[in-house]
Structures are given as structure tokens and as C-alpha cells.
Design an enzyme around this catalytic site. Sequence first.
Site, PDB file in Angstrom:
ATOM      1  N   GLY A 228       1.125  -1.711   0.034  1.00 16.77           N
ATOM      2  CA  GLY A 228       0.348  -0.145   0.280  1.00 16.77           C
ATOM      3  C   GLY A 228       0.838   1.170  -0.205  1.00 16.77           C
ATOM      4  N   SER A 229       0.548   2.150   0.133  1.00 21.26           N
ATOM      5  CA  SER A 229       0.916   3.367   0.660  1.00 21.26           C
ATOM      6  C   SER A 229       2.369   3.477   1.189  1.00 21.26           C
ATOM      7  CB  SER A 229       0.203   4.925   0.760  1.00 21.26           C
ATOM      8  OG  SER A 229      -0.594   4.499   2.446  1.00 21.26           O
ATOM      9  N   GLY A 233       2.471   2.069   5.270  1.00 23.99           N
ATOM     10  CA  GLY A 233       3.708   1.147   5.453  1.00 23.99           C
ATOM     11  C   GLY A 233       4.706   1.185   6.963  1.00 23.99           C
ATOM     12  N   GLU A 250       5.229  -2.885   0.756  1.00 17.60           N
ATOM     13  CA  GLU A 250       5.829  -3.260  -0.522  1.00 17.60           C
ATOM     14  C   GLU A 250       4.946  -1.530  -0.675  1.00 17.60           C
ATOM     15  OE1 GLU A 250       7.697  -3.804  -2.915  1.00 17.60           O
ATOM     16  OE2 GLU A 250       8.511  -5.272  -1.757  1.00 17.60           O
ATOM     17  N   CYS A 284       1.950   0.500  -8.777  1.00 15.28           N
ATOM     18  CA  CYS A 284       2.929   0.879  -8.337  1.00 15.28           C
ATOM     19  C   CYS A 284       3.847   0.678  -9.181  1.00 15.28           C
ATOM     20  CB  CYS A 284       2.989   0.209  -7.041  1.00 15.28           C
ATOM     21  SG  CYS A 284       3.537  -1.732  -7.517  1.00 15.28           S
TER      22      CYS A 284
HETATM   23  P1  NAP Z   1      -3.116   1.907   1.362  1.00 16.43           P
HETATM   24  O1  NAP Z   1      -4.239   3.456   1.423  1.00 16.43           O
HETATM   25  O2  NAP Z   1      -1.736   3.091   2.200  1.00 16.43           O
HETATM   26  O3  NAP Z   1      -4.347   0.968   1.875  1.00 16.43           O
HETATM   27  C1  NAP Z   1      -2.879  -0.534   2.132  1.00 16.43           C
HETATM   28  C2  NAP Z   1      -4.003  -0.962   2.783  1.00 16.43           C
HETATM   29  O4  NAP Z   1      -4.496  -0.743   3.913  1.00 16.43           O
HETATM   30  C3  NAP Z   1      -5.819  -0.603   2.947  1.00 16.43           C
HETATM   31  O5  NAP Z   1      -6.222  -2.541   2.979  1.00 16.43           O
HETATM   32  C4  NAP Z   1      -6.228  -0.067   3.680  1.00 16.43           C
HETATM   33  O6  NAP Z   1      -7.154  -0.415   4.010  1.00 16.43           O
HETATM   34  C5  NAP Z   1      -5.110  -0.848   5.080  1.00 16.43           C
HETATM   35  N1  NAP Z   1      -4.855   0.342   6.068  1.00 16.43           N
HETATM   36  C6  NAP Z   1      -5.000   1.716   6.269  1.00 16.43           C
HETATM   37  N2  NAP Z   1      -4.783   2.346   6.709  1.00 16.43           N
HETATM   38  C7  NAP Z   1      -4.434   1.863   8.053  1.00 16.43           C
HETATM   39  C8  NAP Z   1      -3.790   1.474   9.268  1.00 16.43           C
HETATM   40  N3  NAP Z   1      -4.000   2.386  10.001  1.00 16.43           N
HETATM   41  N4  NAP Z   1      -3.052   0.351   9.417  1.00 16.43           N
HETATM   42  C9  NAP Z   1      -3.411  -0.861   9.081  1.00 16.43           C
HETATM   43  N5  NAP Z   1      -3.792  -0.663   7.405  1.00 16.43           N
HETATM   44  C10 NAP Z   1      -4.051   0.476   7.007  1.00 16.43           C
HETATM   45  O7  NAP Z   1      -2.991   2.033   0.030  1.00 16.43           O
HETATM   46  P2  NAP Z   1      -3.579   2.030  -1.455  1.00 16.43           P
HETATM   47  O8  NAP Z   1      -4.297   3.467  -1.745  1.00 16.43           O
HETATM   48  O9  NAP Z   1      -5.222   0.726  -0.818  1.00 16.43           O
HETATM   49  O10 NAP Z   1      -2.826   1.301  -2.465  1.00 16.43           O
HETATM   50  C11 NAP Z   1      -2.740   2.225  -3.327  1.00 16.43           C
HETATM   51  C12 NAP Z   1      -0.823   2.863  -2.928  1.00 16.43           C
HETATM   52  O11 NAP Z   1      -0.181   0.971  -2.529  1.00 16.43           O
HETATM   53  C13 NAP Z   1      -0.181   3.248  -4.052  1.00 16.43           C
HETATM   54  O12 NAP Z   1       1.419   4.511  -3.123  1.00 16.43           O
HETATM   55  C14 NAP Z   1       0.828   2.341  -4.675  1.00 16.43           C
HETATM   56  O13 NAP Z   1       2.474   2.842  -5.032  1.00 16.43           O
HETATM   57  C15 NAP Z   1       0.854   0.827  -3.628  1.00 16.43           C
HETATM   58  N6  NAP Z   1       0.775  -0.140  -3.752  1.00 16.43           N
HETATM   59  C16 NAP Z   1       2.673  -0.894  -4.128  1.00 16.43           C
HETATM   60  C17 NAP Z   1       2.034  -1.691  -4.593  1.00 16.43           C
HETATM   61  C18 NAP Z   1       4.047  -2.462  -4.109  1.00 16.43           C
HETATM   62  O14 NAP Z   1       4.460  -3.962  -4.737  1.00 16.43           O
HETATM   63  N7  NAP Z   1       5.033  -2.112  -4.365  1.00 16.43           N
HETATM   64  C19 NAP Z   1       1.982  -2.433  -5.351  1.00 16.43           C
HETATM   65  C20 NAP Z   1      -0.070  -2.080  -5.392  1.00 16.43           C
HETATM   66  C21 NAP Z   1      -0.186  -1.389  -5.002  1.00 16.43           C
HETATM   67  P3  NAP Z   1      -8.284   0.236   3.972  1.00 16.43           P
HETATM   68  O15 NAP Z   1      -8.908   0.736   2.253  1.00 16.43           O
HETATM   69  O16 NAP Z   1      -9.697   0.233   4.841  1.00 16.43           O
HETATM   70  O17 NAP Z   1      -8.446   2.393   4.383  1.00 16.43           O
END
Ligand code: NAP
Length: 486
Positions: A228-229, A233, A250, A284
Site C-alpha cells: 500500500g502507501s 507502511g 511494498e 505501483c
Molecule cells: P493504502 O491506503 O496504504 O491502503 C493499503 C491497505 O492498508 C488497505 O487495506 C488499507 O485499508 C490499509 N490501511 C489503511 N490504514 C491502515 C492502518 N492505520 N493500519 C493498517 N492498515 C491500514 O494504499 P491504497 O490506496 O490501497 O493503494 C495504493 C498504494 O499502494 C500506492 O501508494 C501504490 O504505489 C501502493 N502499491 C504498491 C505496490 C507494490 O508492490 N510496491 C503494489 C500495489 C500498490 P482501507 O482500504 O480500509 O483504508
Amino acid sequence: MVQRYQNYIDGAWVDSASRKFTTSINPADHSDVIGEFQSSATIDAHSAIEAASNVKGSWRQTSSVARGGYLLKAATYLEANLEEYAQAITRESGKAIIESRGEVGRAVALLQYYGVEGSNPVGTVVPSVNPNILLYTDRMPLGVISLITPWNFPLAIPIWKMAPALVYGNTIVLKPASATPHVATLIARMWESIDLPSGVFNLITGSGGAIGDELITNPNVSAVSFTGSTKIGMQIAAESAKRGNRYQLEMGGKNPIIVLPDADLEQAAEITVSGAMKYSGQKCTATSRAIVVGNVMEEFTSLVVQKTEALKIGPGSDPDSIVVPVIDQASKENIKSMVKRGVEDGGNILTGGGVPTGSKFNRGTFVEPTVMTKVAPDSFIACEEIFGPVLSIIPSSDAEDALEIANSVEYGLSAGIFTRNLNSVLDFADRIEAGIVKINGETAGVEPQVPFGGMKSSSSGNREQGKAAIEFFTQTKTIYVDRSAT
Ligand code: NAP
């Protein structure tokens, strides 16, 4: 009537304690409500972890060949249901249907790979200085692992975490992104259909803000694998480190490609546009910066603009759509405001920059594919992740300068170079700060049998997929057996 879905805990479909629900909607048509999903609370996360913990001993005792057998059955199940799963991915994430089919195919390949891995050797026998000693290493599972996943690959990312986690003997709790809970329930249905023992896989839906803490801090959790973000992370890293727990992260990217003057410009432009605009840049590994060296700037830019303008915008369910809706309204607003900031900082929009108009787009969150030039390498738009269909073209004086610009951001996930010069290729491969390096290829798109992951703020450094996954999902034990005493 909107269908209501439950959590999957200890082999049963159950309501959350909160009795609250959130809806999931189609990004291409917000009037299309996919379902209502449990807004789980801490106590639900607790129950899921308890269920996983109760069976971690029996799952660990199951032979890895048998554990791999469950994965192979799951691969067969998924292959047989490929079209249903692909349609569900497109409906919930907005992805073009051809890419959703590819995502299911990739999940099948991952399950097959790790299914076979269950029969592969683990550990090594090493000569001892003492001829009476049998000295060998073995791999032990960690225990219960929390998997926290994003919305952009709602099937492939959970599978690429859970397949190795399971085959190496761990039990798991999956918390998918709030935007894509339906695909997660289909993953649970897959495990249910192939009779995976109860408690080995558990699913809870709900907001990360509400249940994330329990998934990370519950004493029965041994490790967290997160995608995720970077912001979330880093929070997970800090919490896990406090407990001495293992974590795998990641995260974001700001992936560059460099175009050298000797490149095949037609090919470079084609691949750059594909990497930047497919799935509306919501990968990503999407290409975000094109760093162009020397006097090919004008020709390359004109090809990029021409190819971008030829892309069809539309819902992912239309097989001709390349640029699909972005995930939600917040994302759409964020992309618009980042483009605005890019212009304020001196950037020049060559195409796009707005939202498409017409009845086809009224009910979804569409953004025009956008190409900007005159972007300063240290400007906001050139350094921050956009996660939208926006490409910044950055001029550079020579290969050395281009490499410096490419490495100047905090991220280091994927990077590419277009050139026919072998020395330039080898120098780039050696010095670029990225976990994935493409030569004359797209920054997005990877194969499952090799390590995947980034450098710098894109990753915690422990690689996913391929043989590398064993390093995170197991710990090594070194065993000395003295034959003279037996
Ligand atoms: P995100 O907002 O960071 O969410 C990722 C996961 O974390 C979701 O399940 C989210 O739940 C959960 N989360 C949110 N707040 C949290 C907390 N306080 N404690 C624990 N978990 C929590 O990211 P996203 O918007 O879903 O995805 C986009 C991001 O992912 C981009 O930055 C992208 O680059 C990255 N990404 C990276 C890769 C890689 O392999 N490097 C691959 C794909 C995506 P909720 O949805 O309920 O908020």
C-alpha cells in the site's frame, strides 16, 4: 436488493460484531452497488487471529507436499472460474477486462508455482568439521501472519502473499482494501470450495483505521505483510519493530524511464505510454517520469502525445478501453489537484489535464490521460506519487544527468531505459536505484517466479514472489545431530 457479504472466520461466514456495513461500488458507474460488506471492529480481527492461531500447530504439522496440494487445487478452481473472477475485478476496481483476465491468470500461475514449491527441497545439509555430526538447516513457519492489501490488484496481491505464506506452513488473516472487499470474498470462496482446513485462511473486511492496529499488535500475530502507501507502511513498520515482529512492506513508486538519443523512439514512446496510461496509471510500477536526453526531446514528445491521444477512455468492461476510471472521487480530485500544482510550478500540459465529458463518463470517476512537459525534476509533480494517468516529461543534458534525475526521488521501485548501447544498458542496470530494472521494456509488468520489490521508500527490502518469498515467510533453524551418542 443489494447483496450482503460476511467475514470468513474459522471456516464459517459470519457477521461482524459491529453490525455495521459499507458498500462497494463500481468506479465506472457509481450507481452500480456491488454489495454491502462488514465494517469489522477490533473484536472481529481478534476472532480471526484467534482462529488462525488455534490451527497453526496442525497446519504446520501438515506436510508441505499436502499444503502445496491445496494450492494446486485452488489454481484449478480459479482457472475454471477465470471469467467470473475477471469480471468481478473489473466491476470493483475499474480495471480493463483484458488486464483483469491477466490478473486472474497471474494468480493461477502463483498458486501453481507455490503448489509445486511444497514438494521442493528446503534447507541444506552442510559438512561438519566433526565427521560424527549431521549438520543441516531447515525452515520453520512464523505462525499467524496478517496480510494487509491494496485495491489495485485485489486478487493477485493477496494471492502472491498468501500462496507462499500457506505453503511454508503459516496461517493467515487477510484484510483487503475497503474499496475492493468483493474480490476478497471471492478469494475466501475459493479456499472454502477446495476445503482448505478451517481457520488456516480468514478474511475480515473493514477500515484499516479501525482494525489495522489489532492486526499488527495482537500478541498472536508473528508478522505483517503489507502492500500500500508509504505513509501507512511506515506506521506498520514502527509498530511491528516495537514488538520485535517481522514486517514486509511494498509501497509507492515514482518510476522513471530514460530515453537516450540512440533509442528506437517509436518503440520507446509506445512502451512509455502503455506503462503510464494503462489502468489509468494505478499500478505501483506505472511509468510516471520520462527523462529524455538531448535532441530527441521534440520527436519523442510528439510521438507520446500522438499515442496518448489515440487511447480510448471508457469503462473496463468495454474491451476497447485502455484508460479506465480511477478508483474513487478522492483519487480523481487528488489527480486534478496534482496536475494543477504541476502547472503552477511551470509545467505545460500538452494533452489531457481535465476530465472527459459525455454521458458515458457521467457516472464514473474518469480522468483524461495527461502529458506534461517542462517539468522541473525537483518539482512536486516530478517527485510525488500521483497514482493516475499523468506522465511528466523531463529534459536532461546527458546520460549521467538523466541517471541523477532518475535517482533523485525517495522511491525506487521500477525503472527503465531505452537505448541500443550495451555500455549504457550495463551502467544503468548497475547504478539505477530500483528493485526492478527494464531495458527497452515497460516499467509495469513482472513475472511471478522472480523476486519482486523496491528500494528506498518503496520497500522494506525483503522481496516477494519467486524463491525469495521463503526468506520472509519462514525462519531458518540450524540442526546439529551427533551420531556418536545415538
Ligand atoms: P493504502 O491506503 O496504504 O491502503 C493499503 C491497505 O492498508 C488497505 O487495506 C488499507 O485499508 C490499509 N490501511 C489503511 N490504514 C491502515 C492502518 N492505520 N493500519 C493498517 N492498515 C491500514 O494504499 P491504497 O490506496 O490501497 O493503494 C495504493 C498504494 O499502494 C500506492 O501508494 C501504490 O504505489 C501502493 N502499491 C504498491 C505496490 C507494490 O508492490 N510496491 C503494489 C500495489 C500498490 P482501507 O482500504 O480500509 O483504508
